[in-house]
Design an enzyme around this catalytic site. Structure first.
Site, short mmCIF file in Angstrom:
data_model
loop_
_atom_site.label_atom_id
_atom_site.label_comp_id
_atom_site.label_asym_id
_atom_site.label_seq_id
_atom_site.Cartn_x
_atom_site.Cartn_y
_atom_site.Cartn_z
N ASP A 12 38.77 39.97 30.88
CA ASP A 12 39.30 38.60 30.79
C ASP A 12 39.35 37.79 32.10
OD1 ASP A 12 39.69 39.57 28.23
OD2 ASP A 12 41.86 39.35 28.20
N LYS A 110 37.47 39.27 21.93
CA LYS A 110 38.61 39.88 21.25
C LYS A 110 39.69 38.84 21.04
CE LYS A 110 40.64 41.37 25.61
NZ LYS A 110 41.83 40.51 25.57
N CYS A 155 46.36 43.02 29.29
CA CYS A 155 45.07 43.47 28.74
C CYS A 155 44.47 44.65 29.49
CB CYS A 155 44.11 42.29 28.65
SG CYS A 155 44.67 41.12 27.39
C1 VGL Z 1 46.17 38.37 28.17
C2 VGL Z 1 48.15 37.52 27.43
C3 VGL Z 1 47.52 36.91 26.36
C4 VGL Z 1 45.44 39.19 29.20
C5 VGL Z 1 45.52 37.79 27.11
O1 VGL Z 1 44.20 39.02 29.35
O2 VGL Z 1 46.11 40.01 29.88
N1 VGL Z 1 47.48 38.25 28.31
N2 VGL Z 1 46.20 37.05 26.21
#
Ligand code: VGL
Ligand code: ZN
Length: 206
Positions: A12, A110, A155
């Protein structure tokens, strides 16, 4: 070049998790150089992309009276509510512009199911819906997963712990990760990583 059974899993590294983004992780953009530097060392390189529809259940704005960072009960259990982020097709969902995303073999999206969040790159937050990454890594004969990206305490944490549960050896590269750190979540993440047998390492030797 590292062993072909080693995979780099980059979680991410998207605009919304970098300064100026909707769910900015402090110093989030500083992971980009660290990750780029490692990209050429791995034969197997996977990037994940948080990829939510506008109606996503993790968005505070989709719950009456819901406020970002509070916890609610969804069908599968507790879920933190977040500001709307990484909406499919938006700038916020794009990778950081300097990330060498063209070097990736696989880009795994995802969190696309409206009713289920997915922190982990392996299983969604109901803890049973698979993303398919396990099969991909096994098909490529990977046995060790090196994790980097955002955020360490969400994540990256869930991905690392799931990878261990699936039988992979797992290393989290701390210099290539940054945390949200919500109510002490970074400290508890580190404890959980250690308890699950994840190796925490600063950076790889180049
Ligand atoms: C994430 C919160 C919501 C992350 C993704 O990538 O850690 N955290 N969505
Ligand atoms: Zn998300």
């Amino acid at each position: 070049m590292r062993s072909p059974s080693d995979a780099l899993l980059v979680i991410d590294v998207q605009n919304d998790f970098c300064p100026g983004g909707a769910l900015a992780v402090p110093d989030g953009e500083t992971v980009v150089n660290e990750i780029n530097r490692m990209m050429d060392q791995f034969e197997v390189k996977v990037l994940t992309q948080d990829w939510h529809p506008a109606s996503h259940a993790s968005f505070a704005s989709n719950h009456a009276g819901g406020k970002p960072f509070e916890t609610v009960e969804l069908a599968y259990g507790a879920q933190v509510l977040w500001p709307p982020h990484c909406m499919q097709g938006t700038k916020g969902a794009d990778f950081h512009r300097d990330l060498k995303n063209n070097a990736a073999d696989l880009i795994l999206r995802k969190g696309f199911r409206p009713d289920i969040d997915s922190y982990s790159a392996f299983f969604e937050n109901d803890r049973k819906t698979p993303t398919g990454l396990e099969g991909y890594l096994r098909s490529r004969q990977v046995d060790t997963v090196y994790c980097a990206g955002l955020a360490t305490d969400f994540c990256v944490l869930y991905s690392a712990i799931d990878a261990v549960a699936l039988g992979f050896k797992v290393v989290v590269l701390e210099a290539a990760c940054r945390a949200i750190d919500l109510n002490g979540s970074l400290a508890s993440a580190k404890t959980a990583l250690h308890e699950n047998g994840v190796v925490l390492k600063g950076r790889l030797q180049s």
